[in-house]
Design a protein around this motif. Structure first.
Motif, PDB file in Angstrom:
ATOM      1  N   ALA A   1       0.834  -1.204   0.000  1.00  0.00           N
ATOM      2  CA  ALA A   1       0.000   0.000   0.000  1.00  0.00           C
ATOM      3  C   ALA A   1       0.868   1.252   0.000  1.00  0.00           C
ATOM      4  O   ALA A   1       0.588   2.220  -0.728  1.00  0.00           O
ATOM      5  CB  ALA A   1      -0.929  -0.007   1.215  1.00  0.00           C
ATOM      6  N   THR A   2       1.927   1.241   0.799  1.00  0.00           N
ATOM      7  CA  THR A   2       2.853   2.380   0.827  1.00  0.00           C
ATOM      8  C   THR A   2       3.553   2.533  -0.517  1.00  0.00           C
ATOM      9  O   THR A   2       3.731   3.646  -1.024  1.00  0.00           O
ATOM     10  CB  THR A   2       3.895   2.184   1.948  1.00  0.00           C
ATOM     11  OG1 THR A   2       3.212   2.071   3.200  1.00  0.00           O
ATOM     12  CG2 THR A   2       4.865   3.349   2.002  1.00  0.00           C
ATOM     13  N   PHE A   3       3.945   1.407  -1.091  1.00  0.00           N
ATOM     14  CA  PHE A   3       4.613   1.434  -2.391  1.00  0.00           C
ATOM     15  C   PHE A   3       3.658   1.971  -3.460  1.00  0.00           C
ATOM     16  O   PHE A   3       4.070   2.724  -4.347  1.00  0.00           O
ATOM     17  CB  PHE A   3       5.091   0.038  -2.763  1.00  0.00           C
ATOM     18  CG  PHE A   3       5.977  -0.005  -3.980  1.00  0.00           C
ATOM     19  CD1 PHE A   3       7.354   0.082  -3.859  1.00  0.00           C
ATOM     20  CD2 PHE A   3       5.432  -0.108  -5.253  1.00  0.00           C
ATOM     21  CE1 PHE A   3       8.169   0.059  -4.974  1.00  0.00           C
ATOM     22  CE2 PHE A   3       6.231  -0.137  -6.377  1.00  0.00           C
ATOM     23  CZ  PHE A   3       7.615  -0.048  -6.239  1.00  0.00           C
ATOM     24  N   MET A   4       2.374   1.599  -3.399  1.00  0.00           N
ATOM     25  CA  MET A   4       1.390   2.097  -4.364  1.00  0.00           C
ATOM     26  C   MET A   4       1.301   3.622  -4.297  1.00  0.00           C
ATOM     27  O   MET A   4       1.231   4.298  -5.335  1.00  0.00           O
ATOM     28  CB  MET A   4       0.025   1.478  -4.092  1.00  0.00           C
ATOM     29  CG  MET A   4      -1.093   1.991  -4.997  1.00  0.00           C
ATOM     30  SD  MET A   4      -0.958   1.436  -6.708  1.00  0.00           S
ATOM     31  CE  MET A   4      -1.833  -0.150  -6.587  1.00  0.00           C
ATOM     32  N   THR A   5       1.319   4.173  -3.103  1.00  0.00           N
ATOM     33  CA  THR A   5       1.284   5.628  -2.948  1.00  0.00           C
ATOM     34  C   THR A   5       2.488   6.263  -3.622  1.00  0.00           C
ATOM     35  O   THR A   5       2.360   7.252  -4.363  1.00  0.00           O
ATOM     36  CB  THR A   5       1.257   6.008  -1.458  1.00  0.00           C
ATOM     37  OG1 THR A   5       0.072   5.467  -0.848  1.00  0.00           O
ATOM     38  CG2 THR A   5       1.266   7.520  -1.280  1.00  0.00           C
ATOM     39  N   ARG A   6       3.656   5.706  -3.388  1.00  0.00           N
ATOM     40  CA  ARG A   6       4.875   6.252  -3.995  1.00  0.00           C
ATOM     41  C   ARG A   6       4.852   6.083  -5.515  1.00  0.00           C
ATOM     42  O   ARG A   6       5.237   6.994  -6.258  1.00  0.00           O
ATOM     43  CB  ARG A   6       6.103   5.554  -3.397  1.00  0.00           C
ATOM     44  CG  ARG A   6       7.428   6.155  -3.878  1.00  0.00           C
ATOM     45  CD  ARG A   6       8.585   5.718  -2.992  1.00  0.00           C
ATOM     46  NE  ARG A   6       8.859   4.299  -3.085  1.00  0.00           N
ATOM     47  CZ  ARG A   6       8.630   3.427  -2.109  1.00  0.00           C
ATOM     48  NH1 ARG A   6       8.091   3.828  -0.964  1.00  0.00           N
ATOM     49  NH2 ARG A   6       8.919   2.142  -2.265  1.00  0.00           N
ATOM     50  N   HIS A   7       4.381   4.952  -5.966  1.00  0.00           N
ATOM     51  CA  HIS A   7       4.324   4.661  -7.401  1.00  0.00           C
ATOM     52  C   HIS A   7       3.414   5.651  -8.131  1.00  0.00           C
ATOM     53  O   HIS A   7       3.792   6.223  -9.159  1.00  0.00           O
ATOM     54  CB  HIS A   7       3.812   3.227  -7.593  1.00  0.00           C
ATOM     55  CG  HIS A   7       3.416   2.886  -8.983  1.00  0.00           C
ATOM     56  ND1 HIS A   7       4.315   2.783 -10.019  1.00  0.00           N
ATOM     57  CD2 HIS A   7       2.186   2.617  -9.521  1.00  0.00           C
ATOM     58  CE1 HIS A   7       3.669   2.464 -11.135  1.00  0.00           C
ATOM     59  NE2 HIS A   7       2.380   2.360 -10.861  1.00  0.00           N
ATOM     60  N   LEU A   8       2.217   5.883  -7.604  1.00  0.00           N
ATOM     61  CA  LEU A   8       1.288   6.817  -8.245  1.00  0.00           C
ATOM     62  C   LEU A   8       1.792   8.248  -8.153  1.00  0.00           C
ATOM     63  O   LEU A   8       1.629   9.037  -9.094  1.00  0.00           O
ATOM     64  CB  LEU A   8      -0.097   6.703  -7.597  1.00  0.00           C
ATOM     65  CG  LEU A   8      -0.844   5.388  -7.843  1.00  0.00           C
ATOM     66  CD1 LEU A   8      -2.119   5.330  -7.013  1.00  0.00           C
ATOM     67  CD2 LEU A   8      -1.171   5.208  -9.319  1.00  0.00           C
ATOM     68  N   GLY A   9       2.411   8.585  -7.028  1.00  0.00           N
ATOM     69  CA  GLY A   9       2.981   9.930  -6.890  1.00  0.00           C
ATOM     70  C   GLY A   9       4.093  10.177  -7.897  1.00  0.00           C
ATOM     71  O   GLY A   9       4.166  11.253  -8.508  1.00  0.00           O
ATOM     72  N   ASN A  10       4.953   9.176  -8.092  1.00  0.00           N
ATOM     73  CA  ASN A  10       6.029   9.299  -9.079  1.00  0.00           C
ATOM     74  C   ASN A  10       5.468   9.462 -10.488  1.00  0.00           C
ATOM     75  O   ASN A  10       5.955  10.279 -11.283  1.00  0.00           O
ATOM     76  CB  ASN A  10       6.936   8.066  -9.038  1.00  0.00           C
ATOM     77  CG  ASN A  10       7.777   7.992  -7.788  1.00  0.00           C
ATOM     78  OD1 ASN A  10       7.954   8.996  -7.091  1.00  0.00           O
ATOM     79  ND2 ASN A  10       8.292   6.816  -7.471  1.00  0.00           N
ATOM     80  N   ALA A  11       4.437   8.677 -10.797  1.00  0.00           N
ATOM     81  CA  ALA A  11       3.838   8.747 -12.131  1.00  0.00           C
ATOM     82  C   ALA A  11       3.241  10.121 -12.383  1.00  0.00           C
ATOM     83  O   ALA A  11       3.394  10.688 -13.478  1.00  0.00           O
ATOM     84  CB  ALA A  11       2.775   7.664 -12.282  1.00  0.00           C
ATOM     85  N   LEU A  12       2.571  10.680 -11.399  1.00  0.00           N
ATOM     86  CA  LEU A  12       1.985  12.019 -11.549  1.00  0.00           C
ATOM     87  C   LEU A  12       3.063  13.065 -11.781  1.00  0.00           C
ATOM     88  O   LEU A  12       2.942  13.921 -12.666  1.00  0.00           O
ATOM     89  CB  LEU A  12       1.154  12.373 -10.309  1.00  0.00           C
ATOM     90  CG  LEU A  12       0.581  13.799 -10.271  1.00  0.00           C
ATOM     91  CD1 LEU A  12      -0.291  14.069 -11.503  1.00  0.00           C
ATOM     92  CD2 LEU A  12      -0.197  14.018  -9.004  1.00  0.00           C
ATOM     93  N   GLN A  13       4.131  13.014 -10.991  1.00  0.00           N
ATOM     94  CA  GLN A  13       5.216  13.987 -11.155  1.00  0.00           C
ATOM     95  C   GLN A  13       5.854  13.877 -12.534  1.00  0.00           C
ATOM     96  O   GLN A  13       6.148  14.889 -13.195  1.00  0.00           O
ATOM     97  CB  GLN A  13       6.266  13.782 -10.072  1.00  0.00           C
ATOM     98  CG  GLN A  13       5.804  14.185  -8.683  1.00  0.00           C
ATOM     99  CD  GLN A  13       6.853  13.912  -7.616  1.00  0.00           C
ATOM    100  OE1 GLN A  13       7.975  13.502  -7.918  1.00  0.00           O
ATOM    101  NE2 GLN A  13       6.499  14.129  -6.376  1.00  0.00           N
ATOM    102  N   GLU A  14       6.080  12.656 -13.002  1.00  0.00           N
ATOM    103  CA  GLU A  14       6.688  12.457 -14.321  1.00  0.00           C
ATOM    104  C   GLU A  14       5.804  13.000 -15.425  1.00  0.00           C
ATOM    105  O   GLU A  14       6.275  13.681 -16.345  1.00  0.00           O
ATOM    106  CB  GLU A  14       6.972  10.969 -14.539  1.00  0.00           C
ATOM    107  CG  GLU A  14       8.104  10.417 -13.722  1.00  0.00           C
ATOM    108  CD  GLU A  14       8.293   8.926 -13.914  1.00  0.00           C
ATOM    109  OE1 GLU A  14       7.399   8.287 -14.513  1.00  0.00           O
ATOM    110  OE2 GLU A  14       9.323   8.375 -13.480  1.00  0.00           O
ATOM    111  N   LYS A  15       4.520  12.717 -15.356  1.00  0.00           N
ATOM    112  CA  LYS A  15       3.594  13.155 -16.392  1.00  0.00           C
ATOM    113  C   LYS A  15       3.441  14.667 -16.393  1.00  0.00           C
ATOM    114  O   LYS A  15       3.349  15.301 -17.451  1.00  0.00           O
ATOM    115  CB  LYS A  15       2.255  12.453 -16.235  1.00  0.00           C
ATOM    116  CG  LYS A  15       2.305  10.967 -16.604  1.00  0.00           C
ATOM    117  CD  LYS A  15       0.979  10.271 -16.342  1.00  0.00           C
ATOM    118  CE  LYS A  15       1.063   8.789 -16.692  1.00  0.00           C
ATOM    119  NZ  LYS A  15       1.168   8.562 -18.130  1.00  0.00           N
TER     120      LYS A  15
END
Length: 292
Positions: free
Chosen positions: A272-286
């Motif tokens: 769950a923590t990793f999912m938060t980081r993963h989606l946050g990274n994707a948003l920043q990249e996009k």
């Protein structure tokens, strides 16, 4: 090739064989094919039988069908057919995004605009309906759904996912579907190993949404899964509009592999923590890509 749904699936199955580099004798998973092609298992079963009748597949000793040598020879032609269909599909998506297509349109208007046969158009419309961004109106009309068209709405969609998807993993009724996750893992591993540099935007989007929706389904909360599916239907067209950064896409696939492994190992809070980081990274990249 005939015009039944089953016969229309044959090029897609041949492309699946090629993209997954399946060897002769590899058993074809009927259920996984049905999920990938977004159809029920019945037409997939009929398509596999037709392919067996054409000697593209052979009977597997444990039941079902396996890849035959003729399927490997037939794949290039099938890929060419699918490629032409993919170009038309993406052209319609682009025209809808750019406002060239109105919200409501008739089949005859689409046939004249794109210079295709009614049968070719039917294949594309079937796929669009399955993906949820158009629906048939009474008669010959079709209505497109309005997608996410502004950068602000796009960012809001990711912030909503940041609230939704980690919470799904933490749901009390979360039940791991290990078989479905392993199928997603095989798909993500292939993309991460280099397929991501050749795949179409639609193929990448489908693989990624399939994983995230599989995890949402594991939550046991039908409202979480329904909300994510609705959001993904809105996201689809704006994702096609954006240029695909293949390096970023590969990194996200690698992150998907880590996420899947955490879930398969039963490390749910870490996932769950990793999912938060993963989606946050994707948003920043996009957002960074859009600002260039």
């Amino acid at each position: 090739m005939g015009t039944t749904l089953a016969s229309q699936l044959i090029p897609d199955i041949l492309t699946y064989i090629a993209s997954h580099q399946l060897a002769v004798g590899t058993r074809l998973p009927e259920r996984a094919l049905a999920e990938r092609l977004r159809v029920s298992r019945s037409p997939v079963r009929s398509a596999l039988q037709q392919m067996a009748d054409q000697s593209l597949l052979a009977r597997h000793p444990e039941g079902g069908f396996a890849v035959a040598a003729a399927a490997l020879d037939a794949t290039p032609q099938a890929r060419e057919e699918v490629s032409a269909s993919e170009r038309l599909y993406l052209t319609i998506a682009r025209d809808r995004i750019e406002g060239e297509l109105p919200l409501k349109v008739t089949e005859n208007e689409l046939i004249r605009r794109y210079q295709v046969t009614r049968g070719q158009l039917a294949d594309i419309l079937r796929r669009i309906v399955q993906e949820g961004w158009a629906e048939r109106l009474p008669g010959y009309g079709w209505s497109f759904v309005e997608g996410l068209t502004s950068p602000d709405a796009y960012a809001q969609s990711y912030r909503f996912r940041l609230l939704l998807e980690p919470a799904g993993i933490r749901e009390a009724d979360f039940t791991l579907d290990a078989e479905a996750l392993r199928r997603c893992r095989d798909e993500q591993a292939l993309l991460a190993a280099g397929r991501v540099f050749e795949a179409s935007p639609a193929e990448i989007f489908d693989a990624n949404t399939r994983l995230h929706e599989t995890i949402a389904r594991c939550s046991g909360n039908a409202f979480i899964l329904d909300a994510l599916r609705r959001l993904n239907r809105l996201r689809r067209l704006i994702e096609y509009q954006k240029s695909v950064d293949r390096q970023q896409a590969q990194r996200r696939c690698q992150e998907h592999l880590q996420l899947i492994d955490l879930l398969l190992e039963g490390r749910r809070e870490e996932a769950a923590t990793f999912m938060t980081r993963h989606l946050g990274n994707a948003l920043q990249e996009k957002q960074a890509t859009a600002a260039r």
